[in-house]
Design an enzyme around this catalytic site. Structure first.
Site, PDB file in Angstrom:
ATOM      1  N   HIS A 165      42.191  40.140  38.089  1.00  0.00           N
ATOM      2  CA  HIS A 165      41.720  41.337  37.397  1.00  0.00           C
ATOM      3  C   HIS A 165      40.275  41.610  37.761  1.00  0.00           C
ATOM      4  O   HIS A 165      39.422  40.722  37.727  1.00  0.00           O
ATOM      5  CB  HIS A 165      41.837  41.180  35.879  1.00  0.00           C
ATOM      6  N   SER A 166      39.982  42.868  38.125  1.00  0.00           N
ATOM      7  CA  SER A 166      38.632  43.324  38.448  1.00  0.00           C
ATOM      8  C   SER A 166      38.072  42.498  39.610  1.00  0.00           C
ATOM      9  O   SER A 166      38.668  42.467  40.684  1.00  0.00           O
ATOM     10  CB  SER A 166      37.753  43.246  37.198  1.00  0.00           C
ATOM     11  N   MET A 167      36.951  41.816  39.432  1.00  0.00           N
ATOM     12  CA  MET A 167      36.444  40.963  40.498  1.00  0.00           C
ATOM     13  C   MET A 167      37.519  39.987  40.963  1.00  0.00           C
ATOM     14  O   MET A 167      37.631  39.678  42.154  1.00  0.00           O
ATOM     15  CB  MET A 167      35.219  40.193  40.006  1.00  0.00           C
ATOM     16  N   SER A 213      44.711  43.913  39.659  1.00  0.00           N
ATOM     17  CA  SER A 213      44.548  44.653  38.415  1.00  0.00           C
ATOM     18  C   SER A 213      43.115  45.152  38.259  1.00  0.00           C
ATOM     19  O   SER A 213      42.163  44.405  38.501  1.00  0.00           O
ATOM     20  CB  SER A 213      44.913  43.740  37.234  1.00  0.00           C
TER      21      SER A 213
END
Length: 265
Positions: free
Chosen positions: A96-98, A123
């Site tokens: 997720h994200s990074m 994500s």
């Protein structure tokens, strides 16, 4: 194939071991996040999936270690760790994200080393080949705290505890530096399926930036949009967990799925 450790090591947390699962799901945290974010995921998906959560340096039990401020450097180490001790079954990567960027870079390295991942779920992050000029990591502490609040992914109790907040800020700054200085290295597309999950109101990902992930795989691609912002996956946990189950079943069918979805908290 190598034999997997029984429990955890410095880079990996195996909260609910599933030794009989056909697939291992490797989860990568967001900027400022830690492996415990995925504790409920492991609880919800075990014993159907063996869930492994990556623990970056500079947080929780690794808070005395220097954070790593490079996505590529993180991916190098995690790839070595996975191949050394966790590649005894197909690996599906979730970030997720990074974490999506680190997971993608790990996927490219696994492919280069002849042990490709079975699939990638990215994500809350735009495609690696897209670019924004961002500089949060260069802000003062108050600026970074303001960004953390804007993203709504940090427990309010953290902001209320000055000592805890000051302790985590170096890792948060390092993570933002890693993401904001990341440069995609062009190369062959992934040969594994890629699914991208985003929040419809996420200021960090436009629909075009999410769709651009399709250019990074020669295998089936799917884009799913959920209600919510950058941390849509907390409120939308039941749907996200169903998506993970369906994805892993599609890349490596393993029979009927099990337990009920659990909130990502």
């Amino acid at each position: 194939m190598t034999a997997a450790p029984a429990q955890s090591n410095v880079w990996a947390r195996r909260y609910h071991p599933a030794p009989d699962a056909a697939v291992r799901l490797v989860c990568f945290p967001h900027a400022g996040g830690s492996a415990t974010f995925y504790f409920p995921v492991a609880r919800a998906l075990s014993p159907d999936l063996d869930v492994l959560a990556v623990q970056y340096p500079g947080r929780q039990d690794r808070h005395t270690e220097a954070p790593v401020d490079s996505v590529h450097a993180l991916a190098d180490v995690v790839t070595d760790e996975l191949l050394a001790g966790w590649a005894d079954r197909p690996l599906v990567l979730f970030g997720h994200s990074m974490g999506a960027m680190v997971a993608y870079e790990v996927a490219t390295r696994l492919q280069e080393r002849g042990a490709p991942a079975a699939g990638l779920i990215a994500s809350g992050r735009r495609a690696p080949s897209t670019y924004r000029d961002e500089n949060v990591h260069a802000a003062d502490d108050e600026g970074i705290v303001a960004e953390m609040k804007r993203m709504q992914g940090t427990d309010d109790q953290v902001f209320a505890d000055e000592e805890v907040l000051r302790m985590i800020l170096p890792a948060v700054r390092s993570d933002y530096r890693a993401v904001e200085t990341y440069q995609h290295r062009p190369g062959p597309p992934l040969r594994c399926p890629v699914t991208v999950l985003v929040g419809g109101d996420d200021p960090q990902v436009t629909p075009e930036e999410a769709q651009a992930w399709e250019r990074h795989t020669d295998a089936p691609f799917r884009l799913r949009t959920y209600p919510g912002g950058h941390f849509y996956l907390v409120a939308q946990a039941p749907g996200v967990l169903r998506e993970i189950r369906e994805f892993t079943d599609s890349v490596h069918p393993a029979g009927e799925g099990g337990g009920a979805a659990t909130p990502l908290r």
